[in-house]
Scaffold this motif. Structure first.
Motif, PDB file in Angstrom:
ATOM      1  N   HIS A 274      -9.369  -7.943  -2.555  1.00 56.71           N
ATOM      2  CA  HIS A 274      -9.486  -6.575  -3.066  1.00 56.71           C
ATOM      3  C   HIS A 274     -10.917  -6.049  -3.014  1.00 56.71           C
ATOM      4  CE1 HIS A 274      -5.435  -7.179  -4.755  1.00 56.71           C
ATOM      5  NE2 HIS A 274      -5.385  -5.865  -4.897  1.00 56.71           N
ATOM      6  N   THR A 275     -11.860  -6.864  -2.617  1.00 52.92           N
ATOM      7  CA  THR A 275     -13.254  -6.421  -2.622  1.00 52.92           C
ATOM      8  C   THR A 275     -13.738  -5.980  -1.252  1.00 52.92           C
ATOM      9  OG1 THR A 275     -14.206  -8.618  -2.177  1.00 52.92           O
ATOM     10  CG2 THR A 275     -13.702  -8.076  -4.475  1.00 52.92           C
ATOM     11  N   GLN A 276     -12.854  -6.029  -0.239  1.00 54.56           N
ATOM     12  CA  GLN A 276     -13.277  -5.675   1.114  1.00 54.56           C
ATOM     13  C   GLN A 276     -12.272  -4.748   1.772  1.00 54.56           C
ATOM     14  OE1 GLN A 276     -14.553  -8.829   3.824  1.00 54.56           O
ATOM     15  NE2 GLN A 276     -14.514 -10.285   2.128  1.00 54.56           N
ATOM     16  N   VAL A 277     -12.776  -3.821   2.570  1.00 53.93           N
ATOM     17  CA  VAL A 277     -11.930  -3.040   3.458  1.00 53.93           C
ATOM     18  C   VAL A 277     -11.612  -3.915   4.670  1.00 53.93           C
ATOM     19  CG1 VAL A 277     -11.824  -1.006   4.949  1.00 53.93           C
ATOM     20  CG2 VAL A 277     -12.834  -0.838   2.658  1.00 53.93           C
TER      21      VAL A 277
ATOM     22  N   SER B 286     -15.609   2.277  -5.819  1.00 50.57           N
ATOM     23  CA  SER B 286     -16.712   2.751  -4.979  1.00 50.57           C
ATOM     24  C   SER B 286     -16.295   3.913  -4.092  1.00 50.57           C
ATOM     25  CB  SER B 286     -17.258   1.605  -4.123  1.00 50.57           C
ATOM     26  OG  SER B 286     -16.378   1.285  -3.053  1.00 50.57           O
ATOM     27  N   TRP B 287     -15.022   3.970  -3.713  1.00 48.53           N
ATOM     28  CA  TRP B 287     -14.568   5.077  -2.870  1.00 48.53           C
ATOM     29  C   TRP B 287     -14.728   6.416  -3.592  1.00 48.53           C
ATOM     30  CZ3 TRP B 287      -9.154   2.546  -1.747  1.00 48.53           C
ATOM     31  CH2 TRP B 287      -9.348   1.372  -1.005  1.00 48.53           C
TER      32      TRP B 287
ATOM     33  N   ARG C 240     -15.339  -1.397   6.495  1.00 45.77           N
ATOM     34  CA  ARG C 240     -15.834  -0.406   5.531  1.00 45.77           C
ATOM     35  C   ARG C 240     -16.554   0.753   6.206  1.00 45.77           C
ATOM     36  NH1 ARG C 240     -18.136   2.346   1.586  1.00 45.77           N
ATOM     37  NH2 ARG C 240     -17.735   1.719  -0.552  1.00 45.77           N
TER      38      ARG C 240
ATOM     39  N   LEU D 274      -7.271  -2.346   2.247  1.00 43.37           N
ATOM     40  CA  LEU D 274      -8.038  -3.517   1.849  1.00 43.37           C
ATOM     41  C   LEU D 274      -7.684  -4.707   2.736  1.00 43.37           C
ATOM     42  CD1 LEU D 274      -7.835  -3.130  -2.034  1.00 43.37           C
ATOM     43  CD2 LEU D 274      -9.816  -2.707  -0.563  1.00 43.37           C
ATOM     44  N   LYS D 275      -8.545  -5.711   2.731  1.00 45.76           N
ATOM     45  CA  LYS D 275      -8.384  -6.863   3.614  1.00 45.76           C
ATOM     46  C   LYS D 275      -7.020  -7.510   3.407  1.00 45.76           C
ATOM     47  CE  LYS D 275     -10.594 -11.215   5.016  1.00 45.76           C
ATOM     48  NZ  LYS D 275     -10.607 -10.847   6.438  1.00 45.76           N
TER      49      LYS D 275
ATOM     50  N   HIS E 126     -10.592  -3.862  -8.546  1.00 44.02           N
ATOM     51  CA  HIS E 126     -10.779  -2.433  -8.318  1.00 44.02           C
ATOM     52  C   HIS E 126     -12.231  -2.043  -8.041  1.00 44.02           C
ATOM     53  CE1 HIS E 126      -6.730  -2.435  -9.938  1.00 44.02           C
ATOM     54  NE2 HIS E 126      -6.591  -1.174  -9.565  1.00 44.02           N
TER      55      HIS E 126
ATOM     56  N   GLU F 258     -13.973  -2.299  -5.305  1.00 43.79           N
ATOM     57  CA  GLU F 258     -14.081  -1.566  -4.038  1.00 43.79           C
ATOM     58  C   GLU F 258     -13.434  -0.196  -4.154  1.00 43.79           C
ATOM     59  OE1 GLU F 258     -14.770  -0.386  -0.121  1.00 43.79           O
ATOM     60  OE2 GLU F 258     -15.720  -1.946  -1.331  1.00 43.79           O
TER      61      GLU F 258
END
Length: 833
Positions: A57-60, A228-229, A67, A42-43, A223, A225
């Protein structure tokens, strides 16, 4: 649920991205890897080489490729038959650069009224309604200035609350200070973190602010993101960082299990000797520090303990340091120093939650309880309060005058409904980690291979009977937990420890070498126990670069905190210390003593390293190979152990291994081919012949050198590994020692040699290598495993009629995803799965 047969940890960063990882997948397939295991993705803070300082926590993370690149890596990995395990960080976020963390920036801007105020664990009342930020270099706040709608302190940037500058004279000399006074945060001298900090952190790292993931809103936001994985099929499992810091680890794991659809979950959790994870936790087990400690001690000679104790006592006496404390006394004192020092603000917050903010007896008693805690945390409300009771008893025994206060506190701290009881559990792990791993481990130096993460260095050695007992206990209970030898957190790489452990076999020779070095003009720092640590590290990692050696001793000495510290470095001591390092390279006498001792133990160290690697990969659990450790591994503490791996060189080495004629075994020398052979053959067998690793039974060894061999049967795969090689050589080798092999025809998967059954001599089996991995000669695919064809055609996805490596010869009979029949490797009331 998919369960990995083995994993391979990759440290992603801006110089090793998702696309770079994708390029090494064919190599990993040839190596025998089943799942790839990714560091946090994560970022994170810009330039982070570890990823544990997540800012969003919302971005790779874009620096790691973003992403889309992660999706490409995951899709390619799945096409090739790999599973994907990802490390996640639920406990905290990075706040070193406030403006890139949206949650934190909003809290700084709006204070308690921020929509994200409840995301963070902040005691607003203690800060007078403000967030206390320990960042100033002194108390003057010189360097503070207003720049646009921000308040700057040198390179640090903070928001200015809307309307907070109204009525102030922008031309006034104290304008910046006046603006600062009106903000929802208060910048203070960095030293005040010990007492005035009012937000929970990760350990004592001020730039890692804890989040309240026990709150459903926070859990969902942090959580989305990750969820979504699993919805998109990108990830197959998770490694959870530092669950000890969570308010409710059990509840968190329940939520995570539901979110991931009962995926494979591991916890990065240290258990003390004899401690077990709560069976209620929805996890396959730990990341393997417990097994690391057990395996390391299997290759330590117990006969060396008294001599190394005597050497330590002598070093202390000549350094005017007094008698060596027991391990229990040492860690009590280091933990006590942490509880009243760099984590003093956490102890004070506990007192506030108990309504005893200004009661010195309460604060003293809390510090004693934290210093006496026998494990990282207790597990209320699910588990027993026994650890708390042990801590209270020890604290009262040490400080009888505090017994009434301790007794009164325990009644509340043992009550799960008491908020302070939960906070104590979060705090005790911080104190343990900082007091033991980051302080005591650098002070307890008699044999530094024992001072490793997850280990108790007062336990000097493990014999074969104890090893067998531990393995039998893991079967059915934690057989899907991870095993490891090296991580991004280990203090010394696996092969450095393997060489250092040989010192226990020849303690007299080590004492003579160390005294010779210390007698030279620049061979000693004046701190005898630290000299022992310094020279063991140099001998263990030799040859190493001068730069790496200097960086290591600086960190080690400051962590020890005896002769110098991070906050107040002793220039004279550190000058002597760096001169000692230089002497290893420049002083003819010192260099000669170092290289002579290395020559004495190098072969034995390599024997230990091969044995440890084979035992780790084939013992009970899911073995992880940390990046690069398939070849010789000479790293020291982080960031040294997070160095980039030259995969081109590794691929070239594997090419050379595959080019060897069938049955040819590489020499056990500096080249590393022998370790690659052991790693590849063992990983391939665990991946492609999972049915051979379904149980555990000791294999009987008899004869005069029986103590020098560990042997076990995993259910069709037999591991034999040499122990205490210097002692074995001194007694004349294996003569008269036999191994009782089960009936059948056997073949060594490492050398390709056929082996008989019944009473077979150890010398017959261990001819070219100090280890052997035996499989039945009449079983499918064993010839392929022994000959090393497991690497053929690995760059392409495995066809359904082929083995996982794409070769026709390596057909596998199990499901490619190793799907188990049940969900978690947890015991029922009788301890069976």
């Amino acid at each position: 649920m998919r369960i990995p047969a083995n994993t391979y940890r990759l440290q992603l960063q801006k110089d090793f991205t998702f696309d770079d990882a994708a390029k090494v997948l064919p190599y990993l397939k040839r190596l025998g890897v089943d799942w790839i295991y990714l560091s946090p993705i994560l970022k994170a803070e810009p330039g982070s080489n570890h990823g544990y300082d997540v800012v969003d926590h919302t971005q790779v993370d874009d620096e790691r490729g973003g992403r889309e690149a992660f999706a490409r890596l995951a899709e390619r990995a799945h096409e090739m038959g790999f599973g994907v395990l990802v490390d996640i960080v639920p406990n905290h976020v990075g706040v070193a650069t406030p403006h890139i963390n949206g949650w934190w920036w909003d809290v700084l801007t709006h204070g308690p009224s921020s929509q994200y105020a409840s995301f963070f664990d902040v005691d607003w009342a203690a800060g007078g309604g403000k967030l206390v930020i320990p960042v100033l270099g002194d108390e003057s706040a010189e360097g503070l200035e207003v720049v646009g709608d921000q308040l700057h302190y040198y390179e640090n940037r903070y928001p200015i609350a809307p309307g907070s500058t109204e009525g102030l004279d922008a031309q006034a000399s104290d304008y910046a200070l006046s603006v600062h006074e009106r903000q929802n945060y208060r910048l203070v001298h960095w030293k005040l973190a010990d007492t005035d900090l009012n937000y929970r952190r990760f350990f004592a790292v001020n730039t890692l602010a804890a989040i309240r993931v026990e709150d459903t809103t926070v859990f969902n936001a942090s959580h989305v993101e990750i969820e979504s994985w699993f919805q998109e099929g990108l990830a197959d499992g998770l490694r959870i960082d530092h669950p000890d810091g969570l308010y409710d680890p059990s509840g968190y794991l329940e939520g995570l299990s539901a979110l991931t659809g009962d995926a494979y979950l591991l916890v990065e959790k240290i258990t003390e000797p004899g401690e077990q994870l709560p069976t209620e936790w929805r996890t396959a087990g730990t990341t393997g520090y417990d097994m690391l400690a057990t395996i390391d001690r299997l290759f330590v000679d117990p006969a060396g303990e008294s001599a190394l104790d005597a050497l330590d006592a002598d070093l202390r006496a000549h350094s005017d340091m007094g008698e060596a404390p027991t391990w229990a006394d040492l860690i009590h004192d280091t933990k006590r120093g942490i509880a009243t020092g760099i984590l003093g603000s956490e102890t004070l917050r506990l007192a506030r939650e108990l309504g005893q903010a200004n009661d010195d007896n309460t604060i003293d008693a809390l510090s004693e309880i934290l210093a006496s805690f026998p494990v990282y945390r207790s597990y209320l409300p699910e588990g027993s309060s026994a650890p708390l009771m042990v801590a209270a008893g020890d604290a009262a025994a040490r400080r009888p005058e505090l017994e009434p206060t301790i007794s009164a506190l325990v009644k509340r701290l043992a009550d799960p409904s008491e908020p302070a009881a939960r906070r104590l559990q979060q705090t005790s792990g911080m104190v343990m980690a900082k007091g033991v791993e980051d302080t005591a481990f650098y002070r307890y130096t008699r044999l530094t291979s024992l001072t490793e993460v997850g280990a108790d260095p007062s336990i000097f050695a493990t014999d074969t009977a104890e090893f067998h007992r531990v393995q039998a206990e893991r079967v059915g209970r934690w057989e899907r937990a991870m095993t490891t030898l090296s991580t991004h957190d280990t203090k010394r790489g696996e092969d450095v420890r393997a060489r250092i452990s040989t010192i226990a076999e020849i303690p007299g020779e080590w004492a003579e070498t160390l005294r010779g070095i210390r007698a030279t003009p620049h061979g000693s720092t004046g701190d005898g126990p630290f000299d022992n640590l310094l020279w063991q590290a140099i001998v263990g990692a030799w040859p190493l670069s001068r730069e790496r050696a200097h960086a290591y001793v600086e960190k080690a000495s400051r962590e020890a905190g005896n002769s110098t510290t991070w906050t107040a470095p002793d220039e004279a001591f550190e000058e002597r210390m760096h001169a000692a390092v230089d002497a290893a390279f420049d002083d003819e006498t010192v260099n000669g003593l170092v290289t002579s001792f290395v020559s004495r133990v190098a072969d034995a160290g390599r024997s230990n390293a091969l044995a440890a690697k084979l035992v780790q990969i084939t013992s009970v659990g899911v073995p992880d190979v940390y990046q690069g450790t398939e070849l010789w591994e000479d790293s020291l503490v982080d960031p040294d152990n997070r160095r980039l791996i030259d995969y081109d060189a590794h691929i070239s080495t594997l090419d050379r291994l595959d080019a060897l004629e069938s049955g040819t075994v590489p020499a056990v020398d500096d080249d590393g081919l022998a370790k690659l052979l052991v790693t590849q053959r063992a990983l391939t067998l665990t991946r492609d012949r999972a049915e051979l690793f379904a149980g555990y039974a000791p294999v009987t060894v008899a004869g005069p050198a029986a103590a020098h061999l560990i042997a076990f049967d995993r259910g069709g795969a037999l591991t034999l590994a040499t122990r205490l090689p210097l002692g074995l050589a001194a007694r004349g080798g294996w003569e008269g020692t036999t191994v009782a092999l089960p009936e059948g025809r056997w073949r060594d998967a490492l050398s390709g040699r056929p082996i008989g059954s019944g009473e077979v001599t150890a010398a017959e089996i261990l001819t070219a290598l100090p280890v052997a991995l035996l499989v039945r000669d009449d079983s499918d695919a064993d010839a392929d495993a022994s000959a090393g064809n497991a690497s053929a055609a690995a760059s392409e996805p495995a066809a359904s009629e082929h083995g996982a490596d794409g070769s026709v010869e390596a057909e596998v009979e199990h499901a490619p995803d190793h799907t188990p029949t049940d969900t978690f490797a947890q015991p029922d009331a009788e301890g069976t799965s």
